[in-house]
Design an enzyme around this catalytic site. Sequence first.
Site, short mmCIF file in Angstrom:
data_model
loop_
_atom_site.label_atom_id
_atom_site.label_comp_id
_atom_site.label_asym_id
_atom_site.label_seq_id
_atom_site.Cartn_x
_atom_site.Cartn_y
_atom_site.Cartn_z
N GLU A 189 -2.10 15.67 32.50
CA GLU A 189 -2.53 15.47 33.88
C GLU A 189 -3.66 16.46 34.22
O GLU A 189 -4.66 16.09 34.83
CB GLU A 189 -1.31 15.71 34.80
CG GLU A 189 -1.64 15.58 36.27
CD GLU A 189 -0.41 15.77 37.17
OE1 GLU A 189 0.63 16.27 36.66
OE2 GLU A 189 -0.49 15.42 38.35
N SER A 240 7.56 16.76 42.21
CA SER A 240 7.69 17.68 43.35
C SER A 240 8.84 17.31 44.27
O SER A 240 9.13 16.13 44.49
CB SER A 240 6.40 17.68 44.17
OG SER A 240 5.28 17.92 43.36
C1 LIG Z 1 -3.59 14.57 45.65
C2 LIG Z 1 -2.22 15.02 45.26
C3 LIG Z 1 -1.41 14.18 44.52
C4 LIG Z 1 -0.10 14.57 44.16
N1 LIG Z 1 0.68 13.68 43.48
C5 LIG Z 1 1.93 14.05 43.13
C6 LIG Z 1 2.76 13.12 42.42
O1 LIG Z 1 2.37 11.98 42.16
N2 LIG Z 1 3.99 13.53 42.05
C7 LIG Z 1 4.46 14.78 42.33
O2 LIG Z 1 5.56 15.07 41.92
N3 LIG Z 1 3.71 15.66 43.03
C8 LIG Z 1 2.46 15.33 43.44
N4 LIG Z 1 1.68 16.21 44.15
C9 LIG Z 1 2.26 17.48 44.58
C10 LIG Z 1 1.68 18.70 43.88
O3 LIG Z 1 2.08 18.75 42.53
C11 LIG Z 1 2.14 19.93 44.65
O4 LIG Z 1 1.57 19.85 45.96
C12 LIG Z 1 1.70 21.23 44.01
O5 LIG Z 1 2.35 21.43 42.78
C13 LIG Z 1 1.99 22.44 44.93
O6 LIG Z 1 3.32 22.44 45.36
P1 LIG Z 1 3.64 22.60 46.94
O7 LIG Z 1 2.83 21.60 47.68
O8 LIG Z 1 5.11 22.58 47.09
O9 LIG Z 1 3.06 24.02 47.34
P2 LIG Z 1 3.79 25.43 47.13
O10 LIG Z 1 4.37 25.50 45.78
O11 LIG Z 1 4.70 25.65 48.30
O12 LIG Z 1 2.56 26.42 47.22
C14 LIG Z 1 2.02 26.87 48.48
C15 LIG Z 1 0.93 27.91 48.18
O13 LIG Z 1 1.53 29.04 47.52
C16 LIG Z 1 0.85 29.32 46.29
N5 LIG Z 1 1.82 29.79 45.29
C17 LIG Z 1 3.05 29.29 45.06
N6 LIG Z 1 3.64 29.94 44.02
C18 LIG Z 1 2.74 30.86 43.57
C19 LIG Z 1 2.75 31.81 42.53
N7 LIG Z 1 3.79 31.96 41.70
N8 LIG Z 1 1.63 32.58 42.34
C20 LIG Z 1 0.55 32.44 43.15
N9 LIG Z 1 0.50 31.53 44.19
C21 LIG Z 1 1.57 30.76 44.37
C22 LIG Z 1 0.26 28.00 45.88
O14 LIG Z 1 -0.87 28.17 45.02
C23 LIG Z 1 -0.14 27.39 47.23
O15 LIG Z 1 -1.39 27.88 47.63
C24 LIG Z 1 0.39 15.85 44.54
C25 LIG Z 1 -0.44 16.70 45.28
C26 LIG Z 1 -1.72 16.30 45.65
C27 LIG Z 1 -2.58 17.24 46.47
#
Ligand SMILES: Cc1cc2nc3c(=O)[nH]c(=O)nc-3n(C[C@H](O)[C@H](O)[C@H](O)COP(=O)(O)OP(=O)(O)OC[C@H]3O[C@@H](n4cnc5c(N)ncnc54)[C@H](O)[C@@H]3O)c2cc1C
Length: 391
Positions: free
Chosen positions: A250, A135
């Site tokens: 994962e 991310s």
């Molecule tokens: C406990 C935990 C551990 C993690 N560990 C890691 C790690 O080790 N390494 C790493 O790289 N990442 C990690 N992450 C990050 C995680 O992969 C991301 O938080 C996740 O993929 C969502 O991305 P974002 O936070 O940027 O949210 P966004 O992508 O900005 O999403 C925001 C909201 O919009 C919705 N949304 C976005 N796009 C769409 C779509 N096309 N259709 C419908 N809804 C949509 C999402 O569902 C969400 O509700 C971790 C997250 C958590 C909670």
Amino acid sequence: MTADLDIFRAEARAWLEANCPSEMRMPMTAEFGAPWGGRKPTFDSDAQRIWFERMVERRWTAPTWPVEYGGAGLSVEEAHVLGDELRRIKARPPLIGTGLWMLGPALLRYGTEAQKRVHLPAIARGEIRWCQGYSEPGAGSDLASVRTRAEDRGDHFLVNGSKIWTSYANLSDWMCCLVRTDPNVRKQLGIGFLLIDMASPGVSTKPIVLIDGTADFCETFFDDVVVPKENLVGASGEGWSIAKYLMSHEREMIGGSEFEGELPEAGSLGRMLAAGHGQGDALLRADIVRYDVDFLAFQLTVQRFKDERAHGMPETPASASILKLAGANLEIRRKELTMSIGGTALLSWETGPAHAAVPPTKSWLRARASAIAGGTNEIQLNIIAKHALGL
Ligand SMILES: Cc1cc2nc3c(=O)[nH]c(=O)nc-3n(C[C@H](O)[C@H](O)[C@H](O)COP(=O)(O)OP(=O)(O)OC[C@H]3O[C@@H](n4cnc5c(N)ncnc54)[C@H](O)[C@@H]3O)c2cc1C
């Protein structure tokens, strides 16, 4: 074959009886309360260290990996038997982490011979702790938009950019990292999958402090980091396929497991209610029964996926997403129900009742993260809609 498996079961049972310390046969007392390994491993107790060392020596930390890559070379059927026997004695995991759960399977499929021989045994022996650098501030759900650059400088890549939400980056030795190798092609085709030593000059991490005071996540920064060419897994445009393969592991891991080491079982919430922890109104009882039925159906689905895989049936792209979505939602429901049954008596931050491994309030709040980590519920629904339902 069945006779061989019976012999294996008897041997595994006897070995586990003799080697698993009694303290390691009960639920963990903290979330992720098992060793993560690493260059500077830490253990909560002597029993935890002994269990880790014995399982490493037995090679049962990575039971199905080939012997030449540090595993025990067990067949899928033998590994199932071993899993049964570990569950039978309620053994805690001897070793956990990104390397075992996710990177290992990806290296087995996509790694060069040299990468497998260097990295897999170190993962199986818990010598190197890995984190996952996917991310970025502008690339979460839309992961293919990663912008951290890896410029080809002849014999090495020069990496610049940043990652976010990297779990335990500050405690990890190496990172598997998605990088932009080519900005001039369709975004999915210009991604590389790079292995980066976190001790390299130019890598820095900044923990993100959360509301409860812990800092499990980090921002990770790369400033002119030199990464040898041999650390690229697959071809330079193949990173997206590797990333997706790793994520399927994962998602299965998040969907199919309970991190606290408490294996929930159908009926446990009902028993909690009967033990006098709640009012037990009809609506709550009906919700508990509905949860138990869905949970049993989920367990059967997990078993069906495992059986299909053991018999060589191809995985569908949506199967990991189905497990992840259903598993995460069940976990959230179960923890909501636990709080409904216990009411205000469970609203403690530090301690819980004797039967609870982790304070239920923390466990309840933590469960929300399962709907986000490894790709949000909405993203899993998108994948299922596309690949399973053909929408
Ligand atoms: C406990 C935990 C551990 C993690 N560990 C890691 C790690 O080790 N390494 C790493 O790289 N990442 C990690 N992450 C990050 C995680 O992969 C991301 O938080 C996740 O993929 C969502 O991305 P974002 O936070 O940027 O949210 P966004 O992508 O900005 O999403 C925001 C909201 O919009 C919705 N949304 C976005 N796009 C769409 C779509 N096309 N259709 C419908 N809804 C949509 C999402 O569902 C969400 O509700 C971790 C997250 C958590 C909670």
